[in-house]
Design a protein around this motif. Structure first.
Motif, PDB file in Angstrom:
ATOM      1  N   ARG A   3       0.829  -1.210   0.000  1.00 32.87           N
ATOM      2  CA  ARG A   3       0.000   0.000   0.000  1.00 32.87           C
ATOM      3  C   ARG A   3       0.865   1.262   0.000  1.00 32.87           C
ATOM      4  O   ARG A   3       0.548   2.254  -0.649  1.00 32.87           O
ATOM      5  N   ILE A   4       1.978   1.225   0.742  1.00 30.48           N
ATOM      6  CA  ILE A   4       2.872   2.388   0.762  1.00 30.48           C
ATOM      7  C   ILE A   4       3.485   2.618  -0.607  1.00 30.48           C
ATOM      8  O   ILE A   4       3.611   3.748  -1.084  1.00 30.48           O
ATOM      9  N   GLY A   5       3.890   1.523  -1.288  1.00 27.04           N
ATOM     10  CA  GLY A   5       4.534   1.650  -2.594  1.00 27.04           C
ATOM     11  C   GLY A   5       3.566   1.750  -3.750  1.00 27.04           C
ATOM     12  O   GLY A   5       3.992   1.839  -4.902  1.00 27.04           O
ATOM     13  N   GLY A   6       2.251   1.710  -3.481  1.00 28.30           N
ATOM     14  CA  GLY A   6       1.263   1.856  -4.550  1.00 28.30           C
ATOM     15  C   GLY A   6       1.100   0.616  -5.404  1.00 28.30           C
ATOM     16  O   GLY A   6       0.679   0.689  -6.563  1.00 28.30           O
ATOM     17  N   ASP A   7       1.427  -0.575  -4.863  1.00 30.82           N
ATOM     18  CA  ASP A   7       1.284  -1.815  -5.622  1.00 30.82           C
ATOM     19  C   ASP A   7       0.011  -2.533  -5.201  1.00 30.82           C
ATOM     20  O   ASP A   7      -0.632  -2.174  -4.212  1.00 30.82           O
ATOM     21  N   ASP A   8      -0.346  -3.571  -5.973  1.00 34.69           N
ATOM     22  CA  ASP A   8      -1.554  -4.345  -5.682  1.00 34.69           C
ATOM     23  C   ASP A   8      -1.262  -5.327  -4.545  1.00 34.69           C
ATOM     24  O   ASP A   8      -0.458  -6.247  -4.715  1.00 34.69           O
ATOM     25  N   PRO A   9      -1.876  -5.167  -3.359  1.00 35.92           N
ATOM     26  CA  PRO A   9      -1.579  -6.071  -2.239  1.00 35.92           C
ATOM     27  C   PRO A   9      -1.916  -7.527  -2.549  1.00 35.92           C
ATOM     28  O   PRO A   9      -1.210  -8.430  -2.115  1.00 35.92           O
ATOM     29  N   THR A  10      -2.985  -7.756  -3.322  1.00 30.70           N
ATOM     30  CA  THR A  10      -3.401  -9.130  -3.607  1.00 30.70           C
ATOM     31  C   THR A  10      -2.321  -9.887  -4.367  1.00 30.70           C
ATOM     32  O   THR A  10      -2.001 -11.033  -4.048  1.00 30.70           O
ATOM     33  N   ARG A  11      -1.735  -9.232  -5.363  1.00 28.60           N
ATOM     34  CA  ARG A  11      -0.697  -9.886  -6.150  1.00 28.60           C
ATOM     35  C   ARG A  11       0.532 -10.189  -5.297  1.00 28.60           C
ATOM     36  O   ARG A  11       1.118 -11.266  -5.387  1.00 28.60           O
ATOM     37  N   LEU A  12       0.912  -9.233  -4.443  1.00 30.96           N
ATOM     38  CA  LEU A  12       2.086  -9.448  -3.587  1.00 30.96           C
ATOM     39  C   LEU A  12       1.825 -10.543  -2.552  1.00 30.96           C
ATOM     40  O   LEU A  12       2.706 -11.337  -2.244  1.00 30.96           O
ATOM     41  N   LEU A  13       0.604 -10.566  -2.012  1.00 29.60           N
ATOM     42  CA  LEU A  13       0.274 -11.599  -1.030  1.00 29.60           C
ATOM     43  C   LEU A  13       0.283 -12.989  -1.667  1.00 29.60           C
ATOM     44  O   LEU A  13       0.624 -13.978  -1.021  1.00 29.60           O
ATOM     45  N   THR A  14      -0.075 -13.062  -2.962  1.00 34.88           N
ATOM     46  CA  THR A  14      -0.004 -14.340  -3.674  1.00 34.88           C
ATOM     47  C   THR A  14       1.441 -14.799  -3.797  1.00 34.88           C
ATOM     48  O   THR A  14       1.763 -15.974  -3.572  1.00 34.88           O
TER      49      THR A  14
END
Length: 276
Positions: free
Chosen positions: A67-78
């Motif tokens: 969220r801080i870096g403006g990325d998609d949390p769902t993709r990173l959590l995967t």
């Protein structure tokens, strides 16, 4: 741009891919390790281990950095789930692996957003998932209770209408249909009795300072949030003890004004800002 040390050669490619993505997000944010710790609630030493490939970051830490870096949390959590699978199978464990440090102590007021409660180590991730599942279950049960109350109320009204018009007139003595006995559905009544005790505001409904309160919940904790929001100049609608869309919108506005993450969930940091 940070100059990163080379990742351990024995690191599994799936873990390596996650760490590289996290390093890019950290560089993109422009934050130092100390600032990143203040924004996420995890200590600088923990982030050094996560970004050095020596410890698997908890899911909450990955989501916060996304969220801080403006990325998609769902993709990173995967990606994190895939890396965790490799980590647990022992493919990437070595002498450099170390448990994550506990979250950093309370950051400076107004500096950080409100993080999700961090897990003390990778092994605590299942417990975090269980807590999230329990919270979701509570929200679903609260919503189901509201639907059940509405259904019972509708059934009682329909019974009264049918009973009131079912008396047959046989031309002799008019008969009056008896009223169906029913238990009225009552809604708890809440009020705001604001008082300041030792520099802390209370509204007379709940004295909690760390309970998690979110959308779909109901009760005195919600009424306390609504009263404190109104005291802060953010209208949540009525003081009815129901955490609906109006209350959630008011919580988000207050969190953003206080420099917290506007997720609409009242946790320890939001309680501190409301009662301060």
């Amino acid at each position: 741009m940070s100059r990163w040390k080379a990742l351990p050669a024995e690191l599994d490619p799936r873990v390596r891919q996650l760490v590289v993505r996290l390093r890019r997000l950290k560089d993109h944010s422009g934050l130092s390790m100390r600032q990143l710790a203040a924004r996420t609630g995890y200590s600088p030493k923990s982030w050094e281990r996560y970004l050095g490939g020596r410890s698997l970051p908890p899911g909450e830490a990955v989501e916060a950095l996304a969220r801080i870096g403006g990325d998609d949390p769902t993709r990173l959590l995967t990606l994190r789930e895939v890396a965790a699978e490799a980590w647990e199978n022992g493919k990437d464990r070595g002498s450099t692996a170390a448990p994550a440090d506990p979250p950093a102590p309370g950051p400076e007021p107004g500096l950080e957003p409100e993080p999700v409660a961090p897990s003390p180590s990778p092994s605590a991730d299942p417990a975090a998932e269980i807590r999230l599942s329990v919270r979701s279950l509570r929200i679903v049960l609260a919503a189901g209770a509201v639907v059940l109350v509405l259904a019972v109320s509708s059934a009682v009204l329909m019974t009264l209408r049918l009973t009131g018009h079912s008396g047959a007139d046989d031309g002799r003595t008019p008969r009056t249909a008896p009223l169906a006995a029913s238990t009225p559905v009552t809604t708890p009544s809440y009020s705001c009795r604001l008082q300041r005790v030792d520099g802390v505001w209370y509204a007379g409904n709940s004295r909690t300072r760390d309970a998690t309160v979110g959308y779909g919940q109901a009760g005195p904790d919600v009424a306390e949030v609504q009263c404190l929001l109104r005291r802060a100049g953010v209208s949540p609608g009525g003081i009815d003890g129901m955490f609906g869309p109006l209350t959630r919108g008011a919580v988000v506005r207050f969190q953003k004004r206080a420099g917290l993450i506007g997720d609409g969930i009242v946790g320890p940091h939001t309680w501190k800002a409301l009662r301060g």
